[in-house]
Design a protein around this motif. Structure first.
Motif, PDB file in Angstrom:
ATOM      1  N   THR A  85      -5.826  20.510   9.100  1.00 35.77           N
ATOM      2  CA  THR A  85      -4.615  21.255   7.391  1.00 35.77           C
ATOM      3  C   THR A  85      -3.920  20.781   6.828  1.00 35.77           C
ATOM      4  OG1 THR A  85      -3.416  22.353   8.911  1.00 35.77           O
ATOM      5  CG2 THR A  85      -5.483  23.218   9.664  1.00 35.77           C
ATOM      6  N   LEU A  86      -4.447  19.714   7.262  1.00 35.83           N
ATOM      7  CA  LEU A  86      -2.756  18.592   6.086  1.00 35.83           C
ATOM      8  C   LEU A  86      -3.155  19.048   4.541  1.00 35.83           C
ATOM      9  CD1 LEU A  86      -0.380  16.868   8.629  1.00 35.83           C
ATOM     10  CD2 LEU A  86       0.072  18.864   7.417  1.00 35.83           C
ATOM     11  N   ASN A  87      -2.683  18.179   3.381  1.00 36.54           N
ATOM     12  CA  ASN A  87      -2.858  17.865   2.321  1.00 36.54           C
ATOM     13  C   ASN A  87      -4.160  16.640   2.715  1.00 36.54           C
ATOM     14  OD1 ASN A  87      -1.922  15.528   2.500  1.00 36.54           O
ATOM     15  ND2 ASN A  87      -0.162  15.922   1.612  1.00 36.54           N
ATOM     16  N   GLY A  88      -4.866  16.293   1.308  1.00 35.45           N
ATOM     17  CA  GLY A  88      -5.230  15.845   1.335  1.00 35.45           C
ATOM     18  C   GLY A  88      -5.678  13.720   1.284  1.00 35.45           C
ATOM     19  N   ARG A 142       1.566  26.188  15.851  1.00 36.32           N
ATOM     20  CA  ARG A 142       0.242  26.304  16.723  1.00 36.32           C
ATOM     21  C   ARG A 142      -1.042  26.992  15.732  1.00 36.32           C
ATOM     22  NH1 ARG A 142       2.608  26.830  21.836  1.00 36.32           N
ATOM     23  NH2 ARG A 142       2.959  24.911  22.478  1.00 36.32           N
ATOM     24  N   ALA A 143      -0.367  27.761  14.904  1.00 29.78           N
ATOM     25  CA  ALA A 143      -1.229  28.976  14.330  1.00 29.78           C
ATOM     26  C   ALA A 143      -1.730  27.923  12.626  1.00 29.78           C
ATOM     27  CB  ALA A 143      -0.353  29.898  13.680  1.00 29.78           C
ATOM     28  N   PRO A 196       6.616  13.478   5.815  1.00 26.73           N
ATOM     29  CA  PRO A 196       6.697  14.655   4.534  1.00 26.73           C
ATOM     30  C   PRO A 196       5.395  15.776   4.006  1.00 26.73           C
ATOM     31  CG  PRO A 196       6.973  12.563   3.469  1.00 26.73           C
ATOM     32  CD  PRO A 196       6.334  12.543   4.204  1.00 26.73           C
ATOM     33  N   ALA A 197       4.118  15.761   4.715  1.00 22.15           N
ATOM     34  CA  ALA A 197       3.628  16.464   4.655  1.00 22.15           C
ATOM     35  C   ALA A 197       3.761  17.410   6.159  1.00 22.15           C
ATOM     36  CB  ALA A 197       2.004  15.844   4.766  1.00 22.15           C
ATOM     37  N   LEU A 203      -4.414  18.730  18.024  1.00 20.94           N
ATOM     38  CA  LEU A 203      -3.388  17.878  18.306  1.00 20.94           C
ATOM     39  C   LEU A 203      -4.306  17.006  19.083  1.00 20.94           C
ATOM     40  CD1 LEU A 203      -0.258  20.536  18.470  1.00 20.94           C
ATOM     41  CD2 LEU A 203      -1.053  18.635  16.679  1.00 20.94           C
ATOM     42  N   PRO A 204      -4.288  15.735  18.550  1.00 18.00           N
ATOM     43  CA  PRO A 204      -4.623  14.286  19.619  1.00 18.00           C
ATOM     44  C   PRO A 204      -2.976  14.537  21.247  1.00 18.00           C
ATOM     45  CG  PRO A 204      -4.173  13.817  17.855  1.00 18.00           C
ATOM     46  CD  PRO A 204      -3.894  15.768  18.187  1.00 18.00           C
TER      47      PRO A 204
END
Length: 198
Positions: free
Chosen positions: A55-58, A48-49, A179-180, A110-111
């Motif tokens: 906040t994942l990659n592009g 959660r933090a 993977p991310a 998170l949805p």
């Protein structure tokens, strides 16, 4: 790492009694070196933090942005298509002991809506016009003696379109999203270890 479906079905999770009409879409494991049997709450807190998809990659953020945009255009994600409206919540199926257990905190990152959270497993759900999905997280002793996080995604597609939708997004899940997510969650565990070892 992707696991066979039996890695989920062979364990005595409480989620089994709630989801006989769901199928298993994915089972995935995440390395948490040094984790013990009582560390599941710490792992959830670390996740959660770390934040959610934003906040994942592009590439992952782009995929989610495209998905939400498409869902808005086609009406897949309207409030009338969610849990408690389009489909009944799994919370309606809970036996008394699980109903009395903590749900887990709501998370804007998170949805997914919390169903229950125990000392070694938790479940969250999501519904829209394509699918009713459950993310089950479990805490399992790995081959090396450490405990590790396992994620199972359980689905009930909405008709033929739901099945086609899941098939269409599968390559993106396996090649980009998981993977991310693995990097983020495993890094979250390492960050937790570093902080607690000081």
């Amino acid at each position: 790492m992707r696991l066979p479906k039996s890695a989920h079905t062979s364990l005595p999770w409480r989620i089994h009694e709630l989801t006989p009409d769901f199928s298993i879409e994915d089972v995935w494991s995440f390395r948490t070196p040094g984790a013990g049997p009582g560390d599941f709450p710490a792992m959830l807190a670390a996740m959660r933090a770390a934040g959610g998809p934003a906040t994942l990659n592009g590439p992952v953020r782009l995929l989610f942005a495209l998905r939400w945009r498409l869902g808005a255009l086609l009406g897949w994600d309207r409030a009338s298509a969610g849990v408690g409206t389009w489909v009944a919540s799994l919370r309606d199926r809970l036996p008394d002991d699980l109903r009395a257990a903590p749900r887990g905190p709501d998370s804007a990152a998170l949805p997914l809506e919390p169903v229950y959270e125990l000392d070694r497993e938790s479940a969250r759900e999501l519904a829209n016009r394509t699918v009713h999905a459950v993310m089950h997280l479990g805490w399992v002793q790995g081959a090396n003696g450490d405990h590790e996080l396992r994620m199972a995604v359980l689905v009930k597609p909405n008709g033929r379109f739901g099945h086609l939708y899941l098939a269409a997004i599968a390559p993106f899940r396996y090649l980009v999203v998981y993977p991310a997510l693995t990097r983020q969650w495993e890094r979250a565990w390492r960050t937790h270890l570093e902080r607690t070892s000081r």
